[in-house]
Design an enzyme around this catalytic site. Structure first.
Site, PDB file in Angstrom:
ATOM      1  N   HIS A 201       8.069   3.333   0.881  1.00  0.00           N
ATOM      2  CA  HIS A 201       7.212   2.377   1.574  1.00  0.00           C
ATOM      3  C   HIS A 201       7.126   1.040   0.841  1.00  0.00           C
ATOM      4  O   HIS A 201       6.699   0.038   1.419  1.00  0.00           O
ATOM      5  CB  HIS A 201       5.806   2.962   1.738  1.00  0.00           C
ATOM      6  CG  HIS A 201       5.092   2.484   2.964  1.00  0.00           C
ATOM      7  ND1 HIS A 201       5.455   1.339   3.639  1.00  0.00           N
ATOM      8  CD2 HIS A 201       4.040   2.988   3.654  1.00  0.00           C
ATOM      9  CE1 HIS A 201       4.662   1.162   4.660  1.00  0.00           C
ATOM     10  NE2 HIS A 201       3.793   2.145   4.704  1.00  0.00           N
TER      11      HIS A 201
ATOM     12  N   ASP B 105       8.711  -1.468   5.271  1.00  0.00           N
ATOM     13  CA  ASP B 105       7.460  -1.574   6.003  1.00  0.00           C
ATOM     14  C   ASP B 105       7.760  -1.242   7.467  1.00  0.00           C
ATOM     15  O   ASP B 105       8.875  -0.861   7.810  1.00  0.00           O
ATOM     16  CB  ASP B 105       6.837  -2.963   5.863  1.00  0.00           C
ATOM     17  CG  ASP B 105       7.806  -4.078   6.230  1.00  0.00           C
ATOM     18  OD1 ASP B 105       8.808  -3.800   6.925  1.00  0.00           O
ATOM     19  OD2 ASP B 105       7.559  -5.230   5.824  1.00  0.00           O
TER      20      ASP B 105
END
Length: 627
Positions: free
Chosen positions: A599, A603
């Site tokens: 992450h 995104d």
């Protein structure tokens, strides 16, 4: 078996030992310095750097408090205590005493925030707090690290240098897990050889056959003791953290002695594994010297063990209040505990360490306790006997892990703990891909698998969305874009999961990808992969479509930022709008794709763009032939 020829700095570290007395042999700054005396043993000056084994006489024995004296004044160095069995570090929440203040037995020195609660650290000696090494508010202070210095006499406070800190002058390196582990291994036989009795010889060490290798297993010795060896001969097969590789000799001679026998596990890099000589007549001298020295070493070890056990039973002069409570609570025998506090004081940390290690001996019960406990156990004796019989009848088999599986387990755990996984899932229509595969086979006699085409689809999507072809640089704290598209393909082998790399997959045809995958998969299953064929990569694919697995989530392989999990294709009924504009049911083959992404790199925008590119490539699969 891999045909990688080891051209490694090992033999820059291998050394020729001459039998002349009082002679010193030194090497480069990255080597070990040996001193040879007429009757002295061969002792590497930096032996701990090779094996991790430290001289016991230099080791600190303290857990909560470390005590020593200098020629100028007597003082104590207080270490961060282990206030719970799981505690490895703590925070100094508050100092109750200030520098220069007098302390009595039982006074609270400071409040320590552990992994469980905030506890008080009390003093077991009277004196004066001369210096605080770790200030109030310090975070993540390792257990055993010095936090303060105390003195017996107030006038000695001024003798403590003002510049003394937690890492200056008083800190002693705490043994690591690897050090403790290596201590259990016998010291190399070569350290017990008398140089004056030996002919010229070479000591071969365990080489580092991959950048991440720190230990290896001796899978098989190709040469036996007494065999002649030529330049380029394979001495042994070494199982590393990546694969099983061959160790080749760079000098001719004879294999005089094998120090690490076949099947040896977790041999540290740099640890001696064999001795070679130039002349065959020197073999017996090496064997006899090593064998006799090994026997003497075993006897000395047995004597040391017996003396240590005796000393262990008699080294407790007094017991701290906190330690007494733990001993009473757990019913321990104090003769089995080791006191590390000043003047033979058994500390709370000593008891906690014993509890954590699991090496405990219960306190012998008195005659009254035996009578009462036997009476209370009579009603349930039959049931306990039946349970024990069941446990004894249970059959089990230990399944030892290979070196590769150990590394895989470690890296997977690190990945889940340190990488924030983001999961994105999507279904794609598989019919265009199946149609293309059928046409390639019927019209051009080109046989490719579904996975081969998926590799090409993913590579094209990564080229269209370059932000997805990236990784997270921990040192810089930023995203690094990769120049090439290198796809790792997960291949299951007997020794563990390997990930050979299809480099520049976006620039290769489907048939070229298919040929390369088959070749690399065969080498992976045979353990013949070269290091450059499985180290690196920018993206991974794990396909379980050949099993009844509809979908799953894979674990990212650091330092990569994502891995694509591919499930099996399933027939589903979907509404399709016909030429007349009316919806009609239709059967379609669908495939689930689940992306596990870092992450910090992916995104929502990047993940969505990448999955959209995948959907587009699966829908118009034939245009991949033009890429």
């Amino acid at each position: 078996m891999a045909l990688w020829r080891v051209r490694h700095p090992l033999f820059s570290r291998s050394f020729r030992l001459l039998s002349s007395p009082a002679r010193s042999i030194s090497r480069t700054s990255t080597s070990t310095i040996f001193t040879l005396g007429g009757d002295s043993n061969i002792r590497p000056a930096s032996w701990s750097r090779l094996t991790g084994v430290r001289d016991r006489s230099l080791k600190s024995k303290w857990t909560d408090v470390k005590y020593f004296s200098s020629s100028d004044f007597t003082h104590e160095v207080l270490g961060m205590p282990a206030l719970s069995p799981t505690m490895t570090q703590g925070n100094i929440a508050k100092w109750r005493k200030k520098e220069g203040e007098k302390i009595e037995v039982g006074d609270i020195l400071c409040e320590i925030e552990t992994d469980k609660a905030t506890l008080e650290f009390e003093s077991l000696e009277e004196g004066f707090l001369a210096k605080i090494l770790v200030p109030e508010g310090s975070k993540d202070v390792p257990v055993g690290k010095p936090i303060a210095i105390t003195v017996e006499d107030e006038k000695d406070i001024q003798n403590v240098p003002a510049s003394v800190g937690g890492e200056t002058g008083v800190e002693e390196k705490k043994p690591t897990h690897q050090d403790v582990k290596d201590e259990s291994k016998p010291e190399s036989t070569s350290t017990m050889i008398n140089a004056s009795e030996l002919p010229p010889h070479i000591l071969l060490e365990m080489p580092a056959l991959s950048p991440t290798m720190n230990q290896g297993n001796i899978a098989k010795w190709r040469k036996q003791e007494g065999d002649k060896i030529e330049v380029g001969d394979i001495l042994c097969e070494i199982e590393t953290d990546k694969a099983t590789l061959e160790f080749e000799t760079l000098e001719e001679g004879y294999l005089a002695k094998i120090l690490a026998p076949e099947g040896s596990k977790d041999v540290a890099v740099g640890y001696p594994i064999a001795i070679t000589v130039e002349d065959a007549s020197d073999i017996e001298a090496i064997k006899n010297s090593v064998s006799s020295s090994s026997t003497n070493q075993q006897k000395a070890t047995q004597r040391d063990t017996k003396s240590e056990v005796k000393a262990l039973k008699n080294n407790i002069a007094r017991i701290s209040p906190a330690a007494k409570l733990l001993i009473t609570e757990y019913g321990l025998d104090t003769s089995t505990l080791n006191a590390t506090g000043p003047h033979g004081t058994l500390l709370k940390g000593d008891v906690l360490s014993a509890i954590k290690s699991g090496k405990l001996s219960p306190k012998p019960a008195s005659s009254k306790e035996k009578v009462s406990s036997s009476q209370s156990r009579q009603p349930i004796a039959a049931s306990q006997e039946s349970k024990s019989d069941l446990k004894q009848s249970d059959a089990y088999e230990d399944f030892p892990n290979s070196q590769i599986r150990k590394v895989i387990a470690k890296r997977l755990l690190e990945s889940k703990q340190n990488t924030p996984h983001l999961y994105l899932s999507s279904d794609v229509i598989l019919d265009p891909l199946l149609s293309l595969r059928k046409d390639l086979k019927e019209q051009y006699d080109v046989k490719v698998s579904v996975n081969d085409i998926i590799i090409k689809v993913v590579a094209a999507a990564l080229r269209n969305v370059p932000e997805a072809n990236a990784y997270w640089n921990v040192e810089k704290g930023e995203v690094i874009l990769c120049d090439s598209v290198d796809i790792c393909v997960a291949v299951a082998t007997e020794k563990g999961l390997m990930t050979p790399i299809i480099k520049n997959a976006d620039q290769k045809t489907i048939s070229a990808i298919s040929s390369e995958v088959k070749e690399l998969a065969a080498k992976a299953r045979a353990g013949k992969l070269m290091p450059h064929e499985f180290q690196g990569g920018t993206f991974s694919i794990s396909n379980l479509g050949m099993f009844p697995v509809d979908k799953f989530c894979a674990i990212i392989n650091p330092p990569q930022a994502c891995i694509l999990a591919v499930g099996r294709g399933n027939k589903v009924v979907e509404p399709v709008i016909g030429a007349d504009g009316i919806e009609k049911p239709s059967i379609a083959n669908k495939l689930n794709l689940t992306l596990s992404a870092d992450h910090r790199v992916f995104d929502g925008k990047v993940g969505g763009a990448f999955l959209s590119a995948l959907q587009s490539n699966f829908s118009d699969i034939r245009r991949l032939l033009l890429l």
